[in-house]
Enzyme design. Structure first.
Site, PDB file in Angstrom:
ATOM      1  CG  ASN A 172      -4.382  -5.468  15.117  1.00 20.00           C
ATOM      2  OD1 ASN A 172      -3.904  -6.366  14.440  1.00 20.00           O
ATOM      3  ND2 ASN A 172      -3.874  -4.257  15.167  1.00 20.00           N
ATOM      4  CD  GLU A 225      -3.440  -0.965  14.500  1.00 21.28           C
ATOM      5  OE1 GLU A 225      -2.649  -0.727  13.566  1.00 21.28           O
ATOM      6  OE2 GLU A 225      -3.154  -1.653  15.484  1.00 21.28           O
ATOM      7  CG  ASN A 268       6.771  -0.378   9.863  1.00 24.44           C
ATOM      8  OD1 ASN A 268       6.413   0.746   9.562  1.00 24.44           O
ATOM      9  ND2 ASN A 268       7.583  -1.102   9.100  1.00 24.44           N
ATOM     10  CD  GLU A 325      -1.126   0.015   3.732  1.00 25.61           C
ATOM     11  OE1 GLU A 325      -2.286  -0.370   3.528  1.00 25.61           O
ATOM     12  OE2 GLU A 325      -0.679   0.307   4.856  1.00 25.61           O
ATOM     13  CD  GLU A 342      -2.929  -3.432  10.908  1.00 25.33           C
ATOM     14  OE1 GLU A 342      -2.579  -4.073   9.908  1.00 25.33           O
ATOM     15  OE2 GLU A 342      -2.224  -3.310  11.913  1.00 25.33           O
TER      16      GLU A 342
END
Length: 677
Positions: free
Chosen positions: A292, A277, A237, A202, A290
């Site tokens: 979780n 997120e 990250n 992405e 995303e």
């Protein structure tokens, strides 16, 4: 659904201990599972029962579903809490537990399938009208296709593992070479960490903030959000510092992000504690990143500002209870900050560190005089080992305060007294960040670490005023030690020692004269810098330190000054607020002589490639006789589930290779030698 009577925690370390604490509060029995490497682990000791499940490698123990289910049968556990990582977002595991009649303390398998996979979740978000970051959601066959897709999206791009989490299997690529290399490394890490090597790409949004919303749903269609967490301080990250709420969001944006998160959760019938997120730009535009479906590592900060025990809510939802609160019942009280304390060496590019914790003394948990609260979630103990097989997290140190300033100062003070020896750790780096002007202002992005420490971390900037205070306390420490030695020698016949009141203190490149006045209790110390034409500074110092104590607690002009200390010839090593100082305390006569001593020069290792941490050589990328260029990849070493590419620092010829793929190397082991060209 019946009440849960016994929970098996299909995890290890800090999160297993965290679940056990809440289960104990709810009078629910617990079962720990452990590998060979964890037989003496804290979570094993804390649980009511423990079952051995195999060798150290997670693929042979914590990731083996049959062993987890067999342990449930053996102990009679009627529920499994997966923690985070490992099997926590594996829909097949959730489905198997359902078939076995074992309660999964997490969302239903459908929600895990829909949201646990990043590619699927992005497609669902797009279908629901949620703004998403541009990217390629399909699977990518090989490195060539990865390069092609990256060009189409436009550099920079983020290469990510579909089943990823915790920063594993993620790379940023700024050109074709990095896209090709990052694709393969991400694929390898994803396979090793999750048993799933699917990759997607992405657009990497520059100047982003990483802000996430905590959601909580039940099995009756109810879903709420519990504010947000700012998680922008990241390295590779991997989140390092989290806080709640975000210093950047306003009420309008918070409400919009929360509503969108709840809508997405409801679309997949989400029924547990999960996190949505987002990437948020400088204008507070937010984009779904995303979801979780598991409990997040940073959940304590949300618990601290809401008063909600998220693990308890997960258990209650799993056994069929309705949420006891509605959205209007959720209030955000105060501010919370979390520091992830890792076994890694920030002075060696944050490379993992393994070994025994020869000293582990975290700050005392609980309330402070200024209204702050300290919490420390951990899975280790003094004398325990940090293994190369698992994530290098040692603890999650959290502070709460009625506002951000109080929480921040409480965190600084808690880190000052955190005693951790035997391994490398990132406390100095955390201390430096908390004193950084950008962090204090809340002016942070996910690029903070790369922008502020482009050449790596070498320590916090020296503060002249703080150094002078440290020098004064060091002089008093030396004075205390000398008086103690004088008393001992004075008890012997014909042995009397005079202890002077004046000491010369060398700290870093600074030199001070310290005139100590008074004999006990509150002492007055007059500090004079002989190299500067300035008036002497008078300080009042109160200290109860005794020789041999590794922690110094002092009051300087009625302000706390706490730091860690180790004895060395002629003085001490002092560690405080991201700095490490060699402090030498001498009599004026000895200081005059020391000025003529030669300086010891460190050995030259510039012609060697040394293994920067204990690990396994995955691949050698050059051969003997090759001429390498500055920045060229030389070898890949894996440690703690992360691949680290070692690169050339200058143009040179490879004269000898001393290691091979598959070798287990110790720190500073020679991998290859070079000669000038």
């Amino acid at each position: 659904m019946s009440k849960i009577s016994k929970i098996l925690i299909a995890n290890r370390g800090e999160i297993a201990c965290r679940v056990i604490k809440t289960a104990r509060k709810m009078n629910i029995a617990t079962v720990a599972v452990y590998s060979d490497a964890d037989k003496n682990a804290l979570h094993v000791e804390m649980a009511d029962e423990a079952v051995h499940i195999g060798p150290p490698a997670a693929a042979d123990s914590y990731l083996v579903q049959d062993k987890i289910i067999a342990a449930c049968r053996e102990t009679g556990a009627d529920a499994v809490h997966p923690g985070y990582g490992f099997l926590s977002e594996n829909p097949g595991f959730a489905e198997r537990l359902k078939e076995e009649g074992i309660i999964f303390v997490g969302p239903n398998p459908h929600a895990v399938t829909a949201m646990g996979d990043k590619i699927t979740s992005k497609k669902l978000a797009q279908e629901a009208g949620v703004s998403t970051v541009p990217g390629h959601m399909g699977l990518i066959a090989d490195a060539d296709e990865a390069v092609k897709i990256s060009k189409q999206i436009g550099y920079p791009v983020m290469i990510k593992a579909s089943a990823g989490g915790g920063g594993k299997g993620m790379r940023i690529a700024w050109n074709d070479e990095e896209a090709r290399e990052g694709f393969q490394s991400s694929k390898n890490e994803a396979a090793n960490s999750f048993g799933d090597d699917r990759i997607f790409i992405e657009k990497f949004v520059t100047q982003p903030r990483h802000i996430e919303i905590q959601v909580l749903g039940d099995k009756h269609g109810n879903c709420i959000y519990l504010g947000e967490r700012e998680c922008s301080i990241q390295r590779r990250n991997q989140k390092v510092i989290e806080e709640a709420p975000s210093p950047f969001l306003d009420e309008e944006t918070r409400a919009a992000m929360g509503a969108e998160s709840v809508a997405l959760a409801k679309a997949v019938d989400y029924d547990s504690a999960g996190t949505v997120e987002f990437i948020v730009d400088g204008d507070r535009n937010f984009y779904f990143l995303e979801m979780n479906t598991r409990l997040q590592v940073e959940h304590p900060v949300t618990e601290l500002i809401t008063g909600v025990d998220l693990v308890e809510q997960m258990i209650r939802v799993a056994q069929g209870e309705k949420l006891a609160m509605a959205q209007d019942d959720v209030t955000l009280d105060g501010w919370a900050i979390e520091s992830r304390i890792y076994a890694e060496d920030p002075f060696r590019n944050f490379l993992p560190s393994i070994g025994r914790l020869t000293r582990y003394r975290p700050p005392v948990e609980g309330p402070r005089e200024n209204g702050a609260i300290v919490r420390n979630d951990t899975g280790v103990f003094e004398g325990g080992e940090i293994s190369m097989f698992y994530d290098p997290m040692i603890a999650k140190l959290c502070t709460w305060g009625p506002d951000r300033g109080v929480a921040l100062e409480a965190m600084r003070e808690a880190l000052d007294v955190f005693e951790l020896e035997g391994i490398g750790h990132n406390i100095p780096f955390l201390q430096a960040v908390y004193d950084h002007d950008r962090f204090i202002r809340g002016d942070i992005t996910t690029g903070f670490i790369a922008e502020e420490y482009p050449d790596g971390f070498t320590g916090a900037p020296e503060n002249a005023g703080r150094m002078r205070k440290l020098a004064a306390v060091a002089a008093l420490m030396h004075d205390v030690s000398e008086h103690r030695a004088a008393r001992i020698s004075g008890s012997l016949p014909n042995h009397t020692r005079h202890v002077p009141d004046m000491w010369c203190v060398e700290i870093g490149d600074k030199h001070y004269r310290a005139d100590i006045r008074g004999s006990k209790g509150l002492r007055t110390i007059v500090m004079d810098d002989p190299e500067e034409d300035k008036a002497a500074i008078e300080m009042e110092v109160l200290m109860n330190w005794k020789p041999g104590d590794p922690l110094v607690r002092a009051l300087v002009d009625n302000t706390p000054l706490n730091f860690l200390v180790a004895k060395r010839p002629e003085g001490y090593t002092i560690r405080h607020r991201g700095c490490s100082f060699c402090v030498k305390v001498r009599t004026p006569e000895a200081a005059a002589l020391a000025a003529h001593m030669p300086v010891k020069v460190a050995p030259d290792t510039s012609n060697l490639l040394l293994c920067p941490m204990p690990g396994v050589v995955v691949k050698l990328m050059v051969e003997e006789g090759d001429v390498v260029e500055d920045g060229q990849a030389l070898a890949v070493v894996e440690a703690m589930k992360m691949e680290n590419t070692l690169r050339a620092e200058k143009r040179a010829k490879v004269s000898a290779i001393k290691a091979q793929a598959g070798d287990n190397l110790a720190v500073d082991a020679v991998i290859m030698e070079f000669e000038a060209v």
